[in-house]
Design a protein around this motif. Structure first.
Motif, mmCIF file in Angstrom:
data_model
loop_
_atom_site.group_PDB
_atom_site.id
_atom_site.type_symbol
_atom_site.label_atom_id
_atom_site.label_comp_id
_atom_site.label_asym_id
_atom_site.label_seq_id
_atom_site.Cartn_x
_atom_site.Cartn_y
_atom_site.Cartn_z
ATOM 1 N N TRP A 77 42.308 -24.060 -8.454
ATOM 2 C CA TRP A 77 43.316 -23.539 -7.561
ATOM 3 C C TRP A 77 42.545 -22.207 -7.196
ATOM 4 N N ARG A 79 43.513 -18.496 -4.938
ATOM 5 C CA ARG A 79 44.927 -17.519 -4.118
ATOM 6 C C ARG A 79 43.824 -16.054 -4.284
ATOM 7 N N GLU A 84 45.608 -20.232 -0.442
ATOM 8 C CA GLU A 84 45.436 -19.974 -1.341
ATOM 9 C C GLU A 84 44.815 -21.831 -1.145
#
Length: 144
Positions: A77, A79, A84
């Motif tokens: 992930w 961001r 994100e």
């Protein structure tokens, strides 16, 4: 194994800068000339507006503290400033920290690169450790 990383040095600088901006704009708002002394006069609404502008600038600096990279066996992930995104390991070809670059990059299967703004070279060995951990997770996903 999981990876969860935010930039240390950038966070400290942005928090210090935001605090400084709020203090300076607050002081200037209080010290603006008031009344009918013949010079430009500012009323309470002007003072509040000036302080609010300082808060907005400080908030803009704090947006840079949102950068984050999290990864586990499913994927990574990322961001950055706005939003994100999740990338499963099947889409990731490599994790790179190019010489002279400001931050690390994910290389995707379609020749696209994604900036990992949370992994900043200014964090030194910590950034290298995060890149190596991401590479291990990528390799583990390939090994099955």
């Amino acid at each position: 194994m999981t990876v969860d990383h935010t930039p240390v040095r950038l966070r400290r600088i942005c928090q210090l800068l935001a605090g400084l901006v709020v203090v300076v704009f607050g002081l200037v708002a209080v010290l603006l000339p008031r009344g009918d002394s013949g010079v430009e006069a500012f009323g309470p609404a002007d003072q509040v507006a000036f302080f609010v502008i300082g808060l907005l600038i400080a908030g803009g600096a704090l947006v840079l503290t949102r950068f984050r990279v999290r990864a586990d066996e499913r994927g990574v992930w990322v961001r950055n400033s706005l939003g994100e995104r999740f990338f499963p390991w099947a889409l990731v070809v490599g994790v790179h920290l190019p010489k002279g670059a400001t931050w690390a990059q994910l290389e995707l299967h379609d020749d696209e690169t994604v900036a990992l703004m949370a992994v900043q070279t200014s964090d030194g060995d910590r950034a290298v450790d995060v890149v190596l951990a991401l590479r291990r997770l990528l390799q583990e996903s390939r090994d099955g």
